[in-house]
Design a protein around this motif. Structure first.
Motif, mmCIF file in Angstrom:
data_model
loop_
_atom_site.group_PDB
_atom_site.id
_atom_site.type_symbol
_atom_site.label_atom_id
_atom_site.label_comp_id
_atom_site.label_asym_id
_atom_site.label_seq_id
_atom_site.Cartn_x
_atom_site.Cartn_y
_atom_site.Cartn_z
ATOM 1 N N ALA A 296 0.674 -1.119 -0.054
ATOM 2 C CA ALA A 296 0.576 -0.351 -0.258
ATOM 3 C C ALA A 296 0.469 1.212 -0.032
ATOM 4 C CB ALA A 296 -1.146 0.262 0.652
ATOM 5 N N GLU A 297 2.052 1.737 1.100
ATOM 6 C CA GLU A 297 3.343 2.295 1.031
ATOM 7 C C GLU A 297 3.770 2.285 -0.873
ATOM 8 O OE1 GLU A 297 5.000 1.783 4.086
ATOM 9 O OE2 GLU A 297 3.054 2.020 5.644
ATOM 10 N N GLU A 298 3.842 2.089 -0.779
ATOM 11 C CA GLU A 298 4.855 1.079 -2.192
ATOM 12 C C GLU A 298 3.690 2.308 -3.154
ATOM 13 O OE1 GLU A 298 7.984 -1.186 -5.342
ATOM 14 O OE2 GLU A 298 5.940 -1.941 -3.949
ATOM 15 N N THR A 299 2.752 1.488 -2.982
ATOM 16 C CA THR A 299 1.724 2.141 -4.679
ATOM 17 C C THR A 299 1.050 3.907 -4.081
ATOM 18 O OG1 THR A 299 0.947 -0.016 -4.480
ATOM 19 C CG2 THR A 299 -0.745 2.104 -5.268
ATOM 20 N N ILE A 300 0.987 4.477 -3.098
ATOM 21 C CA ILE A 300 0.609 5.879 -3.070
ATOM 22 C C ILE A 300 1.576 6.194 -3.163
ATOM 23 C CG2 ILE A 300 0.252 7.141 -1.212
ATOM 24 C CD1 ILE A 300 -1.352 5.086 0.435
ATOM 25 N N ALA A 301 2.853 6.297 -2.939
ATOM 26 C CA ALA A 301 4.343 6.708 -3.573
ATOM 27 C C ALA A 301 4.754 6.528 -5.064
ATOM 28 C CB ALA A 301 5.656 6.467 -2.208
ATOM 29 N N THR A 302 4.464 5.952 -5.575
ATOM 30 C CA THR A 302 4.742 5.634 -7.056
ATOM 31 C C THR A 302 3.592 6.310 -7.589
ATOM 32 O OG1 THR A 302 5.889 3.471 -6.862
ATOM 33 C CG2 THR A 302 4.876 4.119 -9.096
ATOM 34 N N ASN A 303 1.988 6.012 -7.219
ATOM 35 C CA ASN A 303 1.457 6.251 -8.446
ATOM 36 C C ASN A 303 0.425 7.825 -7.851
ATOM 37 O OD1 ASN A 303 1.342 3.950 -8.998
ATOM 38 N ND2 ASN A 303 -0.712 2.927 -8.292
ATOM 39 N N LEU A 304 0.860 8.301 -6.669
ATOM 40 C CA LEU A 304 0.091 9.078 -6.427
ATOM 41 C C LEU A 304 1.479 10.462 -5.333
ATOM 42 C CD1 LEU A 304 -2.817 10.953 -5.402
ATOM 43 C CD2 LEU A 304 -2.305 10.301 -3.049
ATOM 44 N N LEU A 305 2.030 10.362 -4.555
ATOM 45 C CA LEU A 305 3.170 11.600 -4.226
ATOM 46 C C LEU A 305 3.559 11.450 -5.178
ATOM 47 C CD1 LEU A 305 3.670 10.591 -0.642
ATOM 48 C CD2 LEU A 305 2.180 11.931 -1.488
ATOM 49 N N GLY A 306 4.247 9.850 -6.381
ATOM 50 C CA GLY A 306 5.282 10.482 -7.407
ATOM 51 C C GLY A 306 4.548 11.955 -8.410
ATOM 52 N N PRO A 307 3.524 11.425 -8.914
ATOM 53 C CA PRO A 307 3.449 12.486 -10.028
ATOM 54 C C PRO A 307 2.740 14.136 -9.595
ATOM 55 C CG PRO A 307 1.519 10.545 -10.036
ATOM 56 C CD PRO A 307 2.321 10.083 -9.428
ATOM 57 N N ILE A 308 2.341 14.018 -7.949
ATOM 58 C CA ILE A 308 2.148 15.139 -7.314
ATOM 59 C C ILE A 308 3.309 15.818 -6.800
ATOM 60 C CG2 ILE A 308 1.643 16.546 -5.169
ATOM 61 C CD1 ILE A 308 -0.412 13.924 -4.897
ATOM 62 N N ARG A 309 4.260 15.342 -6.995
ATOM 63 C CA ARG A 309 5.742 15.770 -6.698
ATOM 64 C C ARG A 309 6.224 16.086 -8.019
ATOM 65 N NH1 ARG A 309 7.487 10.975 -2.510
ATOM 66 N NH2 ARG A 309 6.825 12.067 -0.698
ATOM 67 N N LEU A 310 6.404 15.464 -8.907
ATOM 68 C CA LEU A 310 7.047 15.580 -9.803
ATOM 69 C C LEU A 310 6.325 16.885 -10.877
ATOM 70 C CD1 LEU A 310 8.883 15.379 -12.326
ATOM 71 C CD2 LEU A 310 7.389 13.444 -13.260
ATOM 72 N N THR A 311 4.886 16.879 -11.209
ATOM 73 C CA THR A 311 4.536 18.573 -11.510
ATOM 74 C C THR A 311 4.476 19.465 -10.996
ATOM 75 O OG1 THR A 311 2.093 16.838 -11.865
ATOM 76 C CG2 THR A 311 2.067 18.921 -12.447
ATOM 77 N N THR A 312 4.504 19.872 -9.214
ATOM 78 C CA THR A 312 4.748 20.298 -8.445
ATOM 79 C C THR A 312 5.971 21.051 -8.847
ATOM 80 O OG1 THR A 312 3.019 19.693 -6.468
ATOM 81 C CG2 THR A 312 5.246 21.517 -5.824
ATOM 82 N N ALA A 313 6.714 20.422 -8.645
ATOM 83 C CA ALA A 313 8.218 20.755 -9.162
ATOM 84 C C ALA A 313 8.596 21.267 -10.420
ATOM 85 C CB ALA A 313 9.799 19.077 -9.118
ATOM 86 N N LEU A 314 8.179 20.720 -11.773
ATOM 87 C CA LEU A 314 7.719 21.334 -12.946
ATOM 88 C C LEU A 314 7.181 23.145 -12.949
ATOM 89 C CD1 LEU A 314 8.326 17.981 -14.564
ATOM 90 C CD2 LEU A 314 10.203 19.712 -14.938
ATOM 91 N N LEU A 315 6.193 22.461 -12.160
ATOM 92 C CA LEU A 315 5.155 23.456 -13.060
ATOM 93 C C LEU A 315 5.375 25.194 -12.964
ATOM 94 C CD1 LEU A 315 2.130 23.864 -13.041
ATOM 95 C CD2 LEU A 315 1.467 23.880 -11.065
ATOM 96 N N PRO A 316 6.490 25.240 -12.459
ATOM 97 C CA PRO A 316 7.409 27.092 -12.203
ATOM 98 C C PRO A 316 7.803 27.375 -13.803
ATOM 99 C CG PRO A 316 7.177 26.158 -10.501
ATOM 100 C CD PRO A 316 6.999 24.848 -10.070
ATOM 101 N N HIS A 317 8.360 26.575 -14.678
ATOM 102 C CA HIS A 317 8.446 26.081 -15.818
ATOM 103 C C HIS A 317 7.619 25.941 -16.331
ATOM 104 C CE1 HIS A 317 11.179 25.138 -19.261
ATOM 105 N NE2 HIS A 317 10.080 24.480 -19.692
ATOM 106 N N LEU A 318 7.070 24.976 -16.393
ATOM 107 C CA LEU A 318 5.243 24.932 -17.708
ATOM 108 C C LEU A 318 4.874 26.390 -17.103
ATOM 109 C CD1 LEU A 318 4.132 21.514 -16.243
ATOM 110 C CD2 LEU A 318 5.804 22.300 -18.003
ATOM 111 N N LEU A 319 4.465 27.320 -16.120
ATOM 112 C CA LEU A 319 3.203 28.037 -16.186
ATOM 113 C C LEU A 319 4.364 29.386 -17.290
ATOM 114 C CD1 LEU A 319 3.001 28.586 -12.874
ATOM 115 C CD2 LEU A 319 1.029 28.375 -14.620
ATOM 116 N N LYS A 320 5.549 29.474 -17.496
ATOM 117 C CA LYS A 320 6.774 30.314 -18.395
ATOM 118 C C LYS A 320 6.188 29.883 -20.014
ATOM 119 C CE LYS A 320 10.015 30.943 -14.482
ATOM 120 N NZ LYS A 320 11.281 30.845 -14.692
ATOM 121 N N GLN A 321 5.799 29.072 -19.922
ATOM 122 C CA GLN A 321 5.529 28.252 -21.758
ATOM 123 C C GLN A 321 4.575 28.862 -21.938
ATOM 124 O OE1 GLN A 321 8.563 27.119 -22.617
ATOM 125 N NE2 GLN A 321 8.947 26.871 -20.341
ATOM 126 N N PRO A 322 4.487 29.614 -23.357
ATOM 127 C CA PRO A 322 3.072 29.802 -24.440
ATOM 128 C C PRO A 322 1.936 29.236 -24.383
ATOM 129 C CG PRO A 322 5.493 30.562 -25.331
ATOM 130 C CD PRO A 322 5.892 29.305 -23.984
#
Length: 251
Positions: free
Chosen positions: A103-129
């Protein structure tokens, strides 16, 4: 989503749906960067698709994701899309009491992973046209499979998170698109799934997904016909029957 001319990161791009989407998007003139935990499968994909790029990423590594995002943006400054596809699906026997590690591995991979990665990339994505965040949920987000309760729960959470993120970004140039696969012929549950006649052929799934993306520019959810009985079970008043049928076959 504009289906061509993007620079797109695809996690879990070394196999299954991630690889197939990477190849389809690469063929349509996008700069595609695939990511995964192991380099060997990534090398196999890039060798078969000249011009495609690869980077290693442990989606469970919280600290590593921040450093990964910084390195990725420096290497690919035109990055304007991320497809959060990496995921795991493992059965759990909750009454036996041996499910917590899964359960913990699944949450870390499937949920926290996308949230963390998107959050890390969002400042850059917001600067794109224009930019796109794509998430991969599942038909099981809407009708859960009892044998994989945490997997189903993480996909339900990804659906909800995608809706919330879309609302928060509605006044920006970043769109949020959710792809909800049905049961597809991949090896997510093991090699047997890749040839299971009850599963949708991978090529057919990819063809339908790409058709939706190409013909429905404003689509916020990509739901192939095979997944609609799950996606709309609650609204159609068929949830009890669909739930019972799904779990009679698999649990």
């Amino acid at each position: 989503m504009n289906i061509t001319g993007n620079t797109i990161l695809i996690t879990g791009g070394g196999s299954g749906i991630g690889r197939a989407l990477a190849e389809a998007l690469h063929a349509r003139g996008n700069t595609v960067v695939i990511a995964g935990r192991r380099q060997a499968p990534l090398d196999e994909v890039t060798a078969a698709n000249p011009g495609m790029h690869s980077v290693t990423l442990d989606i469970q590594d919280e600290a590593g994701i921040t450093a990964f995002a910084e390195t990725l943006v420096a290497r690919f400054p035109k990055l304007n899309a991320v497809l959060n596809n990496a995921g795991i699906m493992k059965p759990e026997n909750v009454p036996a009491g041996d499910n917590l590690a899964v359960a913990e591995e699944t949450i870390a991979t499937n949920l926290l992973g996308p949230i963390r990665l998107t959050t890390a990339l969002l400042p850059h994505l917001l600067k794109q046209p224009r930019a796109t965040v794509l998430t991969v949920s599942s038909g099981l987000a809407f009708v859960p499979l009892a044998a994989t309760p945490t997997y189903s729960a993480t996909k339900a959470a990804i659906h909800s998170w995608s809706m919330g993120l879309r609302q928060q970004l509605k006044d920006t140039a970043v769109e949020v698109i959710e792809i909800a696969p049905p049961y597809v012929q991949t090896e997510l549950l093991g090699p047997h799934q890749a040839t299971d006649p009850d599963a949708m052929p991978l090529a057919d799934f990819i063809d339908e997904v790409m058709t939706i993306l190409e013909t429905q520019a404003d689509a916020t959810e990509v739901i192939v016909e095979r997944c609609k009985p799950l996606r709309f079970a609650e609204a159609d008043g068929t949830f009890a029957q669909v739930f019972a049928g799904l779990n009679a076959r698999h649990f």
